[in-house]
Scaffold this active site. Sequence first.
Site, PDB file in Angstrom:
ATOM      1  N   TYR A 237       6.733 -10.647   5.032  1.00  0.00           N
ATOM      2  CA  TYR A 237       7.905  -9.852   5.416  1.00  0.00           C
ATOM      3  C   TYR A 237       8.549 -10.467   6.659  1.00  0.00           C
ATOM      4  CZ  TYR A 237       6.712  -5.620   2.607  1.00  0.00           C
ATOM      5  OH  TYR A 237       6.457  -4.709   1.602  1.00  0.00           O
TER       6      TYR A 237
ATOM      7  N   TYR B  71       3.227   2.272  13.353  1.00  0.00           N
ATOM      8  CA  TYR B  71       2.798   1.441  12.215  1.00  0.00           C
ATOM      9  C   TYR B  71       2.854  -0.053  12.568  1.00  0.00           C
ATOM     10  CZ  TYR B  71       2.801  -0.870   7.669  1.00  0.00           C
ATOM     11  OH  TYR B  71       2.514  -1.704   6.623  1.00  0.00           O
TER      12      TYR B  71
ATOM     13  N   GLU C 234       5.078   7.196  -1.966  1.00  0.00           N
ATOM     14  CA  GLU C 234       4.265   5.988  -2.195  1.00  0.00           C
ATOM     15  C   GLU C 234       3.118   6.362  -3.133  1.00  0.00           C
ATOM     16  OE1 GLU C 234       3.240   3.608   1.300  1.00  0.00           O
ATOM     17  OE2 GLU C 234       1.200   3.479   0.490  1.00  0.00           O
TER      18      GLU C 234
ATOM     19  N   ARG D 204      -0.942  -7.096  -2.890  1.00  0.00           N
ATOM     20  CA  ARG D 204      -0.387  -5.993  -3.688  1.00  0.00           C
ATOM     21  C   ARG D 204      -1.440  -5.338  -4.568  1.00  0.00           C
ATOM     22  NH1 ARG D 204       4.076  -4.384  -1.098  1.00  0.00           N
ATOM     23  NH2 ARG D 204       5.377  -6.173  -0.625  1.00  0.00           N
TER      24      ARG D 204
ATOM     25  N   ARG E 254      -4.091  -5.411  13.466  1.00  0.00           N
ATOM     26  CA  ARG E 254      -4.764  -5.799  12.222  1.00  0.00           C
ATOM     27  C   ARG E 254      -4.585  -7.285  11.947  1.00  0.00           C
ATOM     28  NH1 ARG E 254      -3.092  -3.095   6.538  1.00  0.00           N
ATOM     29  NH2 ARG E 254      -1.022  -3.600   7.339  1.00  0.00           N
TER      30      ARG E 254
END
Length: 340
Positions: free
Chosen positions: A202, A142, A328, A215, A149
């Site tokens: 983060y 990930y 999730e 979000r 990305r």
Amino acid sequence: MTQQISALPASAFVPLDELDELSGVLGVINYTSGAGDPDISPGHLRFDLHMAHGTAEGFAEVWTTDRPVETGESGGIGYAHDGEHLLCAGRVPPSERYAEATRAAYTAMLELMESLGYQRCARMWNFVNDINADNADGLEVYRDFCLGRAEAFEARDFSDTSVPAATGIGSLGGGISFYVLASRTNALTPIENSKQVSAYNYPERYGPRPPKFARATYLSATEDRAAGQLYVSGTSSIRGHETLFAGDVEKQTLLALENIAHLVGSETAADYRIEQHNTLADLDTIKVYVRHREDIPAVRRICEEHFSPDAQVAYLNVDVCRADLSVELEGIVHAPRNEP
Ligand SMILES: C=C(O[C@@H]1C=C(C(=O)O)C=C[C@H]1O)C(=O)O
């Protein structure tokens, strides 16, 4: 209570064996038992994701339009568009390292969006096989994906505040599959959750480059700030930037739901001049990702207490982006409530 607005994207979940009866299709995203490359031969985008353990638990997410659809392929990215919305998809094959190929595939996609004139990137979905495993260099897959990305967004001058809503979730095979919804002229507002640190901020302990996503995004076809659609990103049991309730799937589900309730609710809406007062009961085309199959009944029971009985809800048994997250959820508020 809800009505579809044709200038905004329309999507619904359809059983895999009912796909023959469709018309006016922009794209069919199959959450099914094997992955494939994007296919434009049907005259729309068709994309198979390996997200189901058998076809019986699969479904198709069907995007429809009442306008003529054009399709094409460029640099491995397949696409379909109708003059206002673009759906495009790509895949990075299974590999020992992902950052470089992810950067290349994402760059091809962002270039395609620019060349076709669809630069308002509303929503992205990313399906990462072995998401919590280490790559050949000992970096979690990930995090390896997030690195590529982030580099692609930066290379194409996407600032943090213009990244789309997204999902980054485990898959059962196929390397990394992704698809994107972008708009040509509709107004797009990225939304953050005041109870969570923005993912793009983060700290480094979660990986060399942060996950670049908003979000939620609010997409509207008119000036009317009550009439738009809300795309809620994959949301989990995270407060600030920290995972809470590791090992307790019920508490994790409740916190994820609380996060979504706050994100779609009045307080957040007011911060973004959105004139909607949504609750969890307004969410539809919901996907619930559950790491351990045996947890699905408990998660389903909690979800059913919060969602509308009319909402479409799909449960998928896949891994989640952090090893300490068991569940999730994501969804769309398709149309506004009528009452103030
Ligand atoms: C659950 C989280 O992130 C997940 C990963 C995402 C991504 O990398 O695109 C987007 C949303 C979630 O699917 C989170 O960080 O809160």
